[in-house]
Design an enzyme around this catalytic site. Sequence first.
Site, PDB file in Angstrom:
ATOM      1  N   CYS A 113       0.983  -1.365   0.033  1.00 60.38           N
ATOM      2  CA  CYS A 113      -0.103   0.477  -0.037  1.00 60.38           C
ATOM      3  C   CYS A 113       1.172   1.458   0.016  1.00 60.38           C
ATOM      4  O   CYS A 113       1.532   1.721   0.574  1.00 60.38           O
ATOM      5  CB  CYS A 113      -0.948  -0.522   0.867  1.00 60.38           C
ATOM      6  N   CYS A 158       0.101   5.237   7.365  1.00 60.81           N
ATOM      7  CA  CYS A 158      -0.389   4.594   8.507  1.00 60.81           C
ATOM      8  C   CYS A 158       0.504   4.080   8.864  1.00 60.81           C
ATOM      9  O   CYS A 158       0.849   3.060   9.144  1.00 60.81           O
ATOM     10  CB  CYS A 158      -2.169   4.018   7.774  1.00 60.81           C
ATOM     11  N   CYS A 192       0.553   0.526  10.129  1.00 65.92           N
ATOM     12  CA  CYS A 192      -0.154  -0.537   9.313  1.00 65.92           C
ATOM     13  C   CYS A 192       1.427  -1.594   8.657  1.00 65.92           C
ATOM     14  O   CYS A 192       2.081  -0.804   8.313  1.00 65.92           O
ATOM     15  CB  CYS A 192      -0.893  -0.353   8.013  1.00 65.92           C
ATOM     16  N   CYS A 239     -16.031 -10.609   5.998  1.00 61.75           N
ATOM     17  CA  CYS A 239     -15.698  -9.538   5.204  1.00 61.75           C
ATOM     18  C   CYS A 239     -14.504  -9.621   4.567  1.00 61.75           C
ATOM     19  O   CYS A 239     -13.619 -10.504   4.289  1.00 61.75           O
ATOM     20  CB  CYS A 239     -15.262  -8.513   6.235  1.00 61.75           C
ATOM     21  N   CYS A 245     -19.271  -7.780   3.789  1.00 61.91           N
ATOM     22  CA  CYS A 245     -18.634  -5.848   4.085  1.00 61.91           C
ATOM     23  C   CYS A 245     -17.057  -6.641   2.967  1.00 61.91           C
ATOM     24  O   CYS A 245     -16.551  -7.767   2.934  1.00 61.91           O
ATOM     25  CB  CYS A 245     -17.746  -6.275   5.536  1.00 61.91           C
ATOM     26  N   CYS A 251     -19.480   0.484   8.424  1.00 55.11           N
ATOM     27  CA  CYS A 251     -19.449   0.237  10.039  1.00 55.11           C
ATOM     28  C   CYS A 251     -17.705   0.863   9.305  1.00 55.11           C
ATOM     29  O   CYS A 251     -16.527   1.403   8.677  1.00 55.11           O
ATOM     30  CB  CYS A 251     -18.904  -1.946   8.957  1.00 55.11           C
ATOM     31  N   ARG A 306     -17.804  -3.997  17.776  1.00 55.40           N
ATOM     32  CA  ARG A 306     -16.945  -4.747  17.365  1.00 55.40           C
ATOM     33  C   ARG A 306     -15.855  -4.507  18.527  1.00 55.40           C
ATOM     34  O   ARG A 306     -14.856  -3.650  18.089  1.00 55.40           O
ATOM     35  CB  ARG A 306     -16.981  -4.942  16.602  1.00 55.40           C
TER      36      ARG A 306
HETATM   37  S1  SF4 Z   1      -3.826   1.052   7.059  1.00 62.86           S
HETATM   38 FE1  SF4 Z   1      -2.838   0.110   6.018  1.00 62.86          FE
HETATM   39  S2  SF4 Z   1      -4.000  -0.921   3.609  1.00 62.86           S
HETATM   40 FE2  SF4 Z   1      -4.974   0.725   4.510  1.00 62.86          FE
HETATM   41  S3  SF4 Z   1      -4.953   2.443   4.262  1.00 62.86           S
HETATM   42 FE3  SF4 Z   1      -2.977   2.834   5.416  1.00 62.86          FE
HETATM   43  S4  SF4 Z   1      -1.338   1.730   5.031  1.00 62.86           S
HETATM   44 FE4  SF4 Z   1      -2.944   1.422   3.487  1.00 62.86          FE
END
Ligand code: SF4
Length: 346
Positions: free
Chosen positions: A55, A59, A62, A99, A130, A190, A262
């Site tokens: 990705c 974040c 992540c 999901c 989902c 959600c 949840r």
């Molecule tokens: S949480 Fe992870 S997968 Fe989702 S946008 Fe952020 S970096 Fe990408």
Amino acid sequence: MAQPIRHDWTRAEVAALFALPFNELLHRAHSVHREHHDPNAVQVSTLLSIKTGGCPEDCAYCPQAARYDTGVEAQKLMSVDAVVARAQAAKDAGASRFCMGAAWRSPKDRDVLKVAEIVRAVKGLGLETCATLGMLNGEQAATLKQAGLDYYNHNLDTAPEFYGEIIHTRQYQDRLDTLEHVREAGLKTCCGGIVGMGETREQRAGLLQTLANLPEHPESVPINQLVQVEGTPLNGVQALDPFEFVRSIAVARILMPASMVRLSAGRQQMDDAVQALCFFAGANSIFYGEKLLTTGNPDVEHDRALFKRLDLHSLEVVEEANTVHADIMEADSAGCGHGCGCSAAA
Ligand code: SF4
């Protein structure tokens, strides 16, 4: 008398709930919970990562962000047949909702068409569906709705004022815009966030206040506890006091009385007694079985044993018994494991 559903909570009111004596807060949350839900029923969902890693977002929590060295191997979108096989297994294990998470910033139209095909097939098994695919425009949300998607997961992650500390590649408003497209397409939402990322209690209150003041409360509100993953910027952040996590669940229950709250990412790190407190405080949904995107989830047998020890039953059983609680089945969703709402990590 049941308290009215409100969308006008002030930060001070939410902070005051957090500041209640623990037993007082739990009593209030549990009372609200009983007014709206069967206190002994827990909805169970299964989550599958259908496109993992790689990705472009940043974040800080992540492991699927390409820029962090976390050992997650990027995998392309799974085939329809492969997803259907996993969905069937989840159904056989007792899940009512399936999901599917994909690690995209925002899917291309051709990706959405492929996911729509997967949604149709999973729906054909009799499961609710989902998806969590990242930011969507209105047309993409409508395409997924037409394919039979029931819920879309897109989390707010944290309070608006803390967001910039966690993510730099998109804005809070981007999240709110996607949520609006999803609602306008007629999908159920959600939407929740992550606690334990180094935010203050005031900021936890800010996350829950923002969720509660959305035009409609999300049908499902995943409250994730940060799972620290080596290689991500948040690895090593001070862990949240488990009772503060329980408080967050209780406040979410009071603010959004009819929503399903949840326990999502972080449940594996929680001991059974803390989970029991969370169920008392108003949590009534969990992920079950499958891996919670890229980190583990307590195994099915352990969850079954915990349900037995706490005399909890899954909503599937309630539905089969055709009792008055069957309506709760309509009010829940699966969701992404962790936070972002695109396909977050867990
Ligand atoms: S949480 Fe992870 S997968 Fe989702 S946008 Fe952020 S970096 Fe990408």
